[in-house]
Design a protein around this motif. Structure first.
Motif, PDB file in Angstrom:
ATOM      1  N   MET A  43      -3.005 -42.427 -10.250  1.00  0.00           N
ATOM      2  CA  MET A  43      -3.269 -41.215  -9.531  1.00  0.00           C
ATOM      3  C   MET A  43      -2.027 -40.345  -9.548  1.00  0.00           C
ATOM      4  N   GLY A  44      -2.242 -39.052  -9.610  1.00  0.00           N
ATOM      5  CA  GLY A  44      -1.125 -38.134  -9.587  1.00  0.00           C
ATOM      6  C   GLY A  44      -1.512 -36.813  -8.968  1.00  0.00           C
ATOM      7  N   TYR A  45      -0.515 -36.094  -8.488  1.00  0.00           N
ATOM      8  CA  TYR A  45      -0.746 -34.773  -7.908  1.00  0.00           C
ATOM      9  C   TYR A  45       0.265 -33.802  -8.493  1.00  0.00           C
ATOM     10  N   PHE A  46      -0.202 -32.639  -8.919  1.00  0.00           N
ATOM     11  CA  PHE A  46       0.671 -31.621  -9.474  1.00  0.00           C
ATOM     12  C   PHE A  46       0.009 -30.271  -9.264  1.00  0.00           C
ATOM     13  N   GLY A  95      -5.494 -27.737 -11.251  1.00  0.00           N
ATOM     14  CA  GLY A  95      -6.254 -28.199 -10.103  1.00  0.00           C
ATOM     15  C   GLY A  95      -5.536 -29.187  -9.223  1.00  0.00           C
ATOM     16  N   GLY A  96      -4.359 -29.655  -9.628  1.00  0.00           N
ATOM     17  CA  GLY A  96      -3.512 -30.431  -8.748  1.00  0.00           C
ATOM     18  C   GLY A  96      -3.724 -31.922  -8.689  1.00  0.00           C
ATOM     19  N   ARG A  97      -4.788 -32.470  -9.267  1.00  0.00           N
ATOM     20  CA  ARG A  97      -5.053 -33.904  -9.122  1.00  0.00           C
ATOM     21  C   ARG A  97      -5.398 -34.526 -10.468  1.00  0.00           C
ATOM     22  N   GLU A  98      -4.934 -35.763 -10.649  1.00  0.00           N
ATOM     23  CA  GLU A  98      -5.227 -36.499 -11.879  1.00  0.00           C
ATOM     24  C   GLU A  98      -5.520 -37.953 -11.526  1.00  0.00           C
ATOM     25  N   VAL A  99      -6.534 -38.505 -12.169  1.00  0.00           N
ATOM     26  CA  VAL A  99      -6.867 -39.915 -12.000  1.00  0.00           C
ATOM     27  C   VAL A  99      -7.054 -40.518 -13.386  1.00  0.00           C
ATOM     28  N   THR A 100      -6.427 -41.664 -13.628  1.00  0.00           N
ATOM     29  CA  THR A 100      -6.618 -42.426 -14.855  1.00  0.00           C
ATOM     30  C   THR A 100      -7.192 -43.777 -14.478  1.00  0.00           C
ATOM     31  N   SER A 145     -10.309 -43.853 -19.056  1.00  0.00           N
ATOM     32  CA  SER A 145     -10.671 -42.444 -18.909  1.00  0.00           C
ATOM     33  C   SER A 145      -9.672 -41.776 -17.980  1.00  0.00           C
ATOM     34  N   SER A 146      -9.495 -40.477 -18.183  1.00  0.00           N
ATOM     35  CA  SER A 146      -8.558 -39.716 -17.380  1.00  0.00           C
ATOM     36  C   SER A 146      -9.174 -38.367 -17.072  1.00  0.00           C
ATOM     37  N   GLN A 147      -8.961 -37.888 -15.867  1.00  0.00           N
ATOM     38  CA  GLN A 147      -9.440 -36.565 -15.493  1.00  0.00           C
ATOM     39  C   GLN A 147      -8.335 -35.826 -14.772  1.00  0.00           C
ATOM     40  N   GLN A 148      -8.106 -34.585 -15.200  1.00  0.00           N
ATOM     41  CA  GLN A 148      -7.133 -33.708 -14.557  1.00  0.00           C
ATOM     42  C   GLN A 148      -7.882 -32.511 -14.019  1.00  0.00           C
ATOM     43  N   GLY A 149      -7.721 -32.248 -12.731  1.00  0.00           N
ATOM     44  CA  GLY A 149      -8.404 -31.129 -12.112  1.00  0.00           C
ATOM     45  C   GLY A 149      -9.870 -31.436 -11.854  1.00  0.00           C
ATOM     46  N   ASP A 150     -10.558 -30.531 -11.203  1.00  0.00           N
ATOM     47  CA  ASP A 150     -11.978 -30.663 -10.886  1.00  0.00           C
ATOM     48  C   ASP A 150     -12.309 -31.937 -10.129  1.00  0.00           C
ATOM     49  N   ILE A 151     -11.401 -32.416  -9.287  1.00  0.00           N
ATOM     50  CA  ILE A 151     -11.651 -33.566  -8.425  1.00  0.00           C
ATOM     51  C   ILE A 151     -11.737 -33.023  -7.001  1.00  0.00           C
ATOM     52  N   THR A 152     -12.896 -33.220  -6.367  1.00  0.00           N
ATOM     53  CA  THR A 152     -13.109 -32.666  -5.029  1.00  0.00           C
ATOM     54  C   THR A 152     -12.276 -33.414  -3.986  1.00  0.00           C
ATOM     55  N   ASP A 153     -12.160 -32.826  -2.812  1.00  0.00           N
ATOM     56  CA  ASP A 153     -11.452 -33.490  -1.712  1.00  0.00           C
ATOM     57  C   ASP A 153     -12.092 -34.832  -1.383  1.00  0.00           C
ATOM     58  N   GLU A 154     -13.428 -34.885  -1.372  1.00  0.00           N
ATOM     59  CA  GLU A 154     -14.136 -36.130  -1.063  1.00  0.00           C
ATOM     60  C   GLU A 154     -13.864 -37.207  -2.120  1.00  0.00           C
ATOM     61  N   TRP A 179     -11.264 -37.352  -4.104  1.00  0.00           N
ATOM     62  CA  TRP A 179      -9.849 -37.709  -4.008  1.00  0.00           C
ATOM     63  C   TRP A 179      -9.623 -38.728  -2.897  1.00  0.00           C
ATOM     64  N   GLU A 180     -10.284 -38.553  -1.758  1.00  0.00           N
ATOM     65  CA  GLU A 180     -10.153 -39.503  -0.646  1.00  0.00           C
ATOM     66  C   GLU A 180     -10.663 -40.890  -1.042  1.00  0.00           C
ATOM     67  N   ILE A 181     -11.760 -40.941  -1.782  1.00  0.00           N
ATOM     68  CA  ILE A 181     -12.295 -42.231  -2.223  1.00  0.00           C
ATOM     69  C   ILE A 181     -11.329 -42.897  -3.200  1.00  0.00           C
ATOM     70  N   PHE A 182     -10.789 -42.129  -4.139  1.00  0.00           N
ATOM     71  CA  PHE A 182      -9.797 -42.697  -5.062  1.00  0.00           C
ATOM     72  C   PHE A 182      -8.587 -43.221  -4.299  1.00  0.00           C
ATOM     73  N   LYS A 183      -8.103 -42.457  -3.328  1.00  0.00           N
ATOM     74  CA  LYS A 183      -6.935 -42.916  -2.548  1.00  0.00           C
ATOM     75  C   LYS A 183      -7.252 -44.207  -1.807  1.00  0.00           C
ATOM     76  N   LEU A 184      -8.419 -44.297  -1.181  1.00  0.00           N
ATOM     77  CA  LEU A 184      -8.812 -45.527  -0.481  1.00  0.00           C
ATOM     78  C   LEU A 184      -8.868 -46.711  -1.437  1.00  0.00           C
ATOM     79  N   ALA A 185      -9.480 -46.500  -2.585  1.00  0.00           N
ATOM     80  CA  ALA A 185      -9.614 -47.589  -3.554  1.00  0.00           C
ATOM     81  C   ALA A 185      -8.253 -48.060  -4.051  1.00  0.00           C
TER      82      ALA A 185
END
Length: 68
Positions: free
Chosen positions: A1-4, A8-13, A22-31, A33-39
């Motif tokens: 996980m990363g923030y920049f 869009g400020g967020r990245e998840v690999t 898989s990797s996604q940069q941007g287009d990650i909603t607040d909801e 992002w919270e689930i990724f952080k919890l996981a």
């Protein structure tokens, strides 16, 4: 996980049990992002519930669940 600030400020690999990465940069909603952080603060596991065919499900974050 990363923030920049760019894209869009967020990245998840994700490294999938089924194989692949898989990797996604941007287009990650607040909801989402919270689930990724919890996981990633607990077991590091998520469940993706998707009706997408082929490998498209790996980028379908509509129905995420954090696994405990």
């Amino acid at each position: 996980m990363g923030y920049f600030e760019i894209a869009g400020g967020r990245e998840v690999t994700i490294v999938w049990e089924e194989g692949g990465v898989s990797s996604q940069q941007g287009d990650i909603t607040d909801e989402q992002w919270e689930i990724f952080k919890l996981a990633f603060l607990s077991t590091g596991r998520i469940a993706v519930l998707s009706d997408q065919e082929g490998e498209r499900w790996m980028h379908d974050y509509r129905f995420l669940e954090a696994m405990r």
